[in-house]
Design a protein around this motif. Structure first.
Motif, PDB file in Angstrom:
ATOM      1  N   GLY A  85      91.474  27.041  79.403  1.00 28.37           N
ATOM      2  CA  GLY A  85      89.619  25.497  79.643  1.00 28.37           C
ATOM      3  C   GLY A  85      90.735  24.557  78.776  1.00 28.37           C
ATOM      4  O   GLY A  85      90.369  24.217  78.729  1.00 28.37           O
ATOM      5  N   CYS A  99      94.196  22.692  80.784  1.00 25.08           N
ATOM      6  CA  CYS A  99      94.489  22.213  81.914  1.00 25.08           C
ATOM      7  C   CYS A  99      93.634  21.589  83.085  1.00 25.08           C
ATOM      8  O   CYS A  99      94.204  20.277  83.687  1.00 25.08           O
ATOM      9  N   GLY A 100      92.509  21.844  83.280  1.00 24.83           N
ATOM     10  CA  GLY A 100      91.797  21.144  84.516  1.00 24.83           C
ATOM     11  C   GLY A 100      91.915  21.916  85.949  1.00 24.83           C
ATOM     12  O   GLY A 100      90.938  21.577  86.584  1.00 24.83           O
ATOM     13  N   CYS A 142      96.094  27.387  82.862  1.00 31.31           N
ATOM     14  CA  CYS A 142      96.383  27.622  82.120  1.00 31.31           C
ATOM     15  C   CYS A 142      95.386  28.802  81.484  1.00 31.31           C
ATOM     16  O   CYS A 142      96.101  29.617  80.930  1.00 31.31           O
ATOM     17  N   ASP A 143      94.609  29.224  82.539  1.00 30.08           N
ATOM     18  CA  ASP A 143      93.668  30.630  82.469  1.00 30.08           C
ATOM     19  C   ASP A 143      92.934  29.959  80.659  1.00 30.08           C
ATOM     20  O   ASP A 143      92.340  30.387  80.775  1.00 30.08           O
ATOM     21  N   CYS A 202      87.757  29.106  85.383  1.00 29.33           N
ATOM     22  CA  CYS A 202      88.274  30.254  84.416  1.00 29.33           C
ATOM     23  C   CYS A 202      87.398  30.452  82.901  1.00 29.33           C
ATOM     24  O   CYS A 202      88.145  31.666  82.852  1.00 29.33           O
ATOM     25  N   CYS A 216      91.495  24.165  87.698  1.00 28.43           N
ATOM     26  CA  CYS A 216      90.438  24.637  88.094  1.00 28.43           C
ATOM     27  C   CYS A 216      89.340  24.867  88.494  1.00 28.43           C
ATOM     28  O   CYS A 216      88.028  25.269  88.138  1.00 28.43           O
TER      29      CYS A 216
HETATM   30 FE1  FES Z   1      93.255  25.506  83.069  1.00 25.36          FE
HETATM   31 FE2  FES Z   1      91.252  26.925  84.134  1.00 25.36          FE
HETATM   32  S1  FES Z   1      93.307  26.843  84.099  1.00 25.36           S
HETATM   33  S2  FES Z   1      91.565  24.893  82.619  1.00 25.36           S
END
Ligand code: FES
Ligand code: FES
Length: 210
Positions: free
Chosen positions: A100, A102-103, A97-98, A117, A105
């Motif tokens: 915060g 979806c997790g 998602c870039d 991200c 990253c």
């Molecule tokens: Fe989704 Fe970082 S890319 S929380």
């Protein structure tokens, strides 16, 4: 984290599927190529960055990634995720998602799980970062990597590096005492393949074996 196979509302969208086999994938994510489970606790930011000589938009930052020291000049807006993926070619940490949410990253910074991200690279002066590539000990997988294989805890594998790093953090924090607790403390890690039941089993297996 849900305890059924319902597909969450957000998730990764762009990465191609992983390698040819599950074992190969897990091993590869440990050597060649991260969810928004921001751990409870203090911020992980390090000392203020040193401004690069060239101007005010870039800074010099030195950090330890998977045991290796890196000293880089980066744009002040660079996220840890982009630094890892684009500067260090550590693409195991995924960009879902870039934002915060979806997790995918998730990495460990000084032992605590963070969403890369949302973490500015220049705030990590002197920090120790662990990504999926740094979890295995040579050819020996981290126990949680092995547990994901044992429990068949992934399908496309996109969320898996983040799930594993978050699981490692969850166990270290002492938040893996029951399936309910694991679901609660890994609630920021989404899996659009709906592997939640098996992911919880993998984390529980690893926590039990400690
Ligand atoms: Fe989704 Fe970082 S890319 S929380
Ligand atoms: Fe496919 Fe989790 S998103 S295994």
């Amino acid at each position: 984290m849900s305890d059924n196979h319902a597909v969450p509302t957000a998730g990764p969208t762009t990465e191609p599927p992983p390698g040819p086999s599950r074992r190969t994938f897990i091993a590869a994510t440990g050597t060649a190529t991260g969810v928004a489970a921001l751990a409870a606790g203090k911020p992980v930011f390090g000392a203020p960055p040193e401004k690069a000589a060239a101007g005010g938009h870039e800074s010099r930052v030195t950090l330890l990634v998977n045991g290796k020291r890196h000293s880089l000049t980066v744009d002040n807006r660079t996220s840890l995720l982009d630094l890892l993926r684009e500067r260090l070619e550590l693409t195991g940490s995924k960009k879902g998602c870039d934002a915060g949410a979806c997790g995918a990253c998730t990495v460990l910074v000084d032992g605590r799980r963070v969403t890369a991200c949302l973490t500015l690279a220049i705030r990590l002066e002197g920090a120790e970062v662990t990504t999926i590539e740094g979890l295995a000990d040579g050819d020996r997988l981290h126990p949680l990597q092995q547990a994901f294989i044992d429990q068949d805890a992934f399908q496309c594998g996109f969320c898996t590096p983040g799930q594993i790093l978050s699981g490692v953090g969850c166990i270290r924090e002492g938040h893996a005492g029951s399936p309910e607790e694991i679901r609660e403390w890994m609630g920021g890690n989404l899996c659009r393949c709906g592997c939640y039941v098996k992911i919880v089993r993998a984390v529980a297996q690893t926590a039990k074996g400690r």
